[in-house]
Structures are given as C-alpha cells and as structure tokens.
Design an enzyme around this catalytic site. Structure first.
Site, PDB file in Angstrom:
ATOM      1  N   LYS A  83     -12.360  15.452  -0.090  1.00 33.32           N
ATOM      2  CA  LYS A  83     -11.755  14.641  -1.158  1.00 33.32           C
ATOM      3  C   LYS A  83     -12.742  14.538  -2.311  1.00 33.32           C
ATOM      4  CE  LYS A  83      -9.521  10.102  -1.812  1.00 33.32           C
ATOM      5  NZ  LYS A  83      -9.155   8.826  -1.148  1.00 33.32           N
ATOM      6  N   SER A 158      -4.258   7.512  -1.322  1.00 31.60           N
ATOM      7  CA  SER A 158      -4.761   8.312  -2.410  1.00 31.60           C
ATOM      8  C   SER A 158      -5.227   9.703  -1.982  1.00 31.60           C
ATOM      9  CB  SER A 158      -5.945   7.596  -3.074  1.00 31.60           C
ATOM     10  OG  SER A 158      -6.989   7.415  -2.143  1.00 31.60           O
ATOM     11  N   SER A 182      -5.545   4.876   2.516  1.00 31.38           N
ATOM     12  CA  SER A 182      -5.540   6.190   1.870  1.00 31.38           C
ATOM     13  C   SER A 182      -5.820   7.387   2.762  1.00 31.38           C
ATOM     14  CB  SER A 182      -6.541   6.212   0.719  1.00 31.38           C
ATOM     15  OG  SER A 182      -5.988   5.591  -0.403  1.00 31.38           O
TER      16      SER A 182
HETATM   17  N1  GLN Z   1      -2.922   2.647  -1.962  1.00 30.19           N
HETATM   18  C1  GLN Z   1      -3.968   1.681  -1.944  1.00 30.19           C
HETATM   19  C2  GLN Z   1      -4.452   1.403  -3.339  1.00 30.19           C
HETATM   20  O1  GLN Z   1      -3.860   1.905  -4.229  1.00 30.19           O
HETATM   21  C3  GLN Z   1      -5.063   2.143  -1.051  1.00 30.19           C
HETATM   22  C4  GLN Z   1      -5.949   3.127  -1.704  1.00 30.19           C
HETATM   23  C5  GLN Z   1      -7.055   3.585  -0.799  1.00 30.19           C
HETATM   24  O2  GLN Z   1      -7.063   3.332   0.397  1.00 30.19           O
HETATM   25  N2  GLN Z   1      -8.030   4.205  -1.407  1.00 30.19           N
HETATM   26  O3  GLN Z   1      -5.386   0.693  -3.554  1.00 30.19           O
END
Ligand code: GLN
Length: 491
Positions: A83, A158, A182
C-alpha cells in the site's frame, strides 16, 4: 506450463513457496508472470500507482540465488504489493495524494525492511484512498480502483489497491493498513482474506500516519494460511516504534489446527443493523451455522457501547489526522507552491495538495480539538472509547472470539456513496469497534450476494491472532469460497 497446471499468478503463498523450493518454478518466472498480468489487467482495475518492474526483477535474481543456496526464508521470491502509505527507498510513496507526488522517502518502513530482508519481491505501490481516508478507494488523487468481481463497483477502502491486486492475481500477497477497517472491509469486498493485527503487534515505523492510536499494518492473502505466514514476517517489536509490543511472536501457522470443537464463539446482538442487505445476513447466518457444525459453542454476548464506535471513531481519527497532517507544509517535502509569504505558501500548498475528504477530516479534527470543544468532543470520545474496550474485555470472560459480518453490504457501485460522506462512513460500522478496542480482526470470505463476495469477521482478544486465525482457517477449510475467482471479463 501445461493448461492443467495452475497459472503462476494463481498460486497461493504456501504453494508458491513449495514450487520455488522444489525448483518447479523460478523466482524470475513467478515475478514475470505477475508483472505481465499487471500490464495486461491493471489498466482496467487501477490497483497500482507505481509498478516496480526493475526492482522486482533484480530482487528475483537475488531471491533465486538464495533459494539455490538453500537459504530461503518463508517469503523469499514471493511477489508482494505494498500500500502506498508504506515508505520505500526505491519507489515513490504518495499516500495517493498530490501533496506527496513524486516523494521518495529516505528510509524503508520497518515492515518493508523486514520483507526486503526475507527476499520478497516488490511488485509495486498499491492504490489507496488519499492518506487512507475512505471506504471505497474513490478518494485517491490519481485514479479509482475497480472491483475485480465487477468493474462497475468499488473494491472497498482505504486499501482498495492491495485488496484488488490480490483478488485479481496481480500479487500473491499484499500489505495494507487498517485504522477503522481499511484492511478488513476491502478484503471483504474483494473476496480475499484480510488481517488487522492487535495494536502494537506490527511496527508502524515508516507508515504515513493517519490516526496513530488506531493505525495498524496487516496482510491481504488468498488463504488464511498465507495471511498467517505474512503476519509472521512482519510482526514483532521494533525499537523504532515505541508503541510496538515486546511480547514474543508465536508461530501463527502452528495455530491452524483445523479444529475448533469446544471453542466458545460469541455473537453480538449489536452487530446487526436495520436495513442490512438480506444476502449478507443470509451468508453470515450460514457461516455461523457452519461454525456450530464444526463443534463451536455459540454464545450470545452484548457489546452495549459498540453503537457509539462509529461516531467516536469519526471524532478520534480526524483529531489525530489533523495533527499528523500538519507536517505537510510544503517546506520539508512533497508539493511546494511558491507564494509571496510563508503563510500564503502554506495555504496554497495545502489548498492545492490535499483532496476534499482529507480537508474535511482536518477541519473536523481541528474543530474537535479546539479550545471550548476539546472536552465536549475529543475527551468525551476518549471516555467512550474506554467503554467500548471494556465491553470487549467483559465479553472475553465468556467467549474465545466474536464473529460478525465484516460490512453491512457487499461492494457498492462507483459513485453510489461518494456524494454522501455519512453513507460512506456507515460502511465501517462493523469494523471500527476493533480499532477502538485495539484488538485483532480477520476477514474471511463467507459466500456471495448479488454475485459479490460476502465476508465473515472474526474478532479476538488482544494478541489472540492465533485464535482468530485458527477459527478463520477451520471455517475456510470447510468451504470453497476462496477457490472461486473473479470472473469479470477483465480478470
Ligand atoms: N474508512 C475509514 C475511514 O475513512 C477507515 C479508514 C482506514 O482504516 N484507514 O476513516
């Protein structure tokens, strides 16, 4: 290779390891097969922001020498996607943000260093929502990622890139980060395994920080065994991260006994929602019935404060993000927009460099931390966080693990939620409690709804990765969901 043999890109990590060690395949062949597939398929999927072709081929040569010398580590010669929030000395690291366009870190993240030392192959930097803020990967400043099962749908976020890369056979395993879901949510949307370790189990050194009290790095894989092997490689104390835990790292693969008879598995009433997709409920219920058939004892548990996890998360995470992202000022690194005064330069750099969602988080977080609101929002959220954690602590007196759906829906169409942040935030409702409590969670495929993968989430007490891996593995072995592959024309 003959038609009856699996394609090189279909091999799991465990299979590839055997094939490399027995010299049935070479590290070069395995690497090239992945690079060719990325070239052919990724233009339509968008999982990679930067392909590390030359680095990968050089690493393959070194890996082969190591294998030939009989000195292979578990990940030697294994193609990996990283990532793009993980610092790499030999590739740009952008967090999918304009503000870091072209940025090359002077050091590797500890997890990257560990994989490098094991002789893993770096295929490239995988797409993500900008600074890991999002649930659909539509917040990438460069391009969206499409779900390999249906190109009109999102891969989740994400870590949409790492999830889609593994699902579409463009990487054997990948690493992502999970702040509020995420890893687990995109793994669920893409029909692969995703593991968020206990907070502190894996070093965060060299991870571009989003919300430091919640962020945790973990693997994506096409089997629970592969996830266990990948975690083995990255887990453990790191003097460079003071929040990394000194507890010894157990043998994760040894936990995969296939036997869950007599384990107490909790079902929490709070992990159901009105308006949840019927196909998701049906698949979850069938998975629970299967766990019972495998000999587990199902126990109803209550997590009364978990309903507050989402609002608490959306105070805590933006508050921490607003502090962490203050460093992107156009002076030290990344985008720098010249202007008459320093202040104007800050404003223009940040105004042009950050996307809409990142700005929304910075504003929410700055507000929650501002004097006059600090106690009402930030401090209150910390207190509720303690209550959420306590609910889990009490549950662990009665059960070994808790199962829940990973998400209330399957992957949604691109654009369906991007105009409505609240709807987007709801995607995280079943994943954020684990981050608030600091506990580990694994997402494992458990069926299909509307032709899209559904995912089972297994949560456990802090450092109980062996337990959740064992349950996910026993479930996986009793089913054949992972044998199904994305069938969309592009894949
Ligand atoms: N979807 C969540 C957010 O937008 C989690 C994101 C993540 O775990 N990095 O914050």
């Amino acid at each position: 290779m003959s038609d009856t043999m699996p394609r090189l890109t279909d091999l799991t990590l465990a299979e590839a390891r055997r094939a490399l060690d027995t010299k049935a395949i070479s590290a070069n062949e395995l690497t090239r097969a992945h690079l060719e597939r990325i070239e052919a398929k990724d233009p339509r999927i968008g999982a990679y922001l930067h392909v590390m072709g030359e680095v990968a081929l050089e690493q393959a040569e070194a890996a082969q020498r190591r294998i030939d010398a009989g000195e292979a580590a578990p990940l030697t010669g294994i193609p990996v996607a990283l990532k793009d929030v993980l610092c790499t000395v030999d590739a740009p690291t952008t967090a999918a943000s304009r503000i870091l366009e072209g940025f090359r870190p002077p050091y590797d993240a500890t997890v990257v260093r560990r994989l490098r030392d094991e002789g893993a192959i770096f295929l490239g930097k995988a797409n993500t929502d900008e600074f890991a803020m999002g649930s659909s990967n539509e917040n990438s400043a460069y391009k969206p990622v499409r779900n390999p099962w249906d190109l009109s749908r999102v891969p989740g976020g994400s870590s949409g890139g790492p999830a889609a890369a593994v699902a579409a056979r463009m990487a054997t395993i990948s690493l992502g980060s999970d702040t509020g879901g995420s890893i687990r949510q995109p793994a669920g949307f893409c029909g692969v395994v995703g593991l968020k370790p206990t907070y502190g189990r894996v070093s965060r050194f060299g991870l571009l920080a989003f919300a430091s009290s919640l962020d945790q790095i973990g693997p994506f894989a096409r089997s629970v065994e592969d996830a266990a092997m990948a975690l083995q490689a990255i887990a453990g104390h790191d003097p460079l991260d003071s929040t990394s835990n000194p507890a010894p790292v157990p043998d994760y693969r040894a936990a995969l006994t296939g036997d869950i008879a007599g384990l107490r598995i909790g079902i929490a009433r709070e992990f159901t929602l009105e308006g949840m997709e019927p196909g998701v409920i049906a698949a979850f219920e069938a998975a629970v019935a299967r766990l019972e058939a495998l000999g587990a004892n199902l126990v109803e548990v209550s997590l009364p404060h978990s309903g507050y996890a989402l609002p608490t998360y959306y105070i805590t995470a933006p508050a921490e993000a607003s502090a962490n992202l203050a460093r992107y000022d156009g002076v030290k690194y990344g985008l720098s927009v010249e202007a008459g005064t320093l202040r104007e330069s800050y404003e223009r750099t940040r105004g042009e460099g950050f996307g809409e969602e990142v700005k929304r988080r910075i504003m929410l977080g700055t507000y929650a931390l501002s004097s006059g609101y600090y106690d009402a929002y930030y401090v209150k959220a910390q207190k509720v966080r303690t209550l959420i954690k306590r609910d889990f602590d009490e549950a662990w007196n009665r059960v070994d693990a808790i199962v829940a759906p990973t998400s209330p829906t399957v992957a949604f169409p691109l654009g369906a939620r991007s105009g409505d942040p609240y709807q987007m935030y709801l995607s995280d409702i079943f994943t954020v409690p684990a981050n608030m409590a600091g506990i580990p969670g694994i997402a494992v495929p458990c069926g299909f709804s509307e032709g899209m993968p559904v995912s089972l989430q297994v949560l456990g007490p802090a450092f109980a990765e062996p337990m959740i891996l064992r349950i996910a593995h026993a479930y996986e072995q009793s089913e054949s969901w992972l044998a199904r592959r994305p069938e969309s024309a592009a894949v």
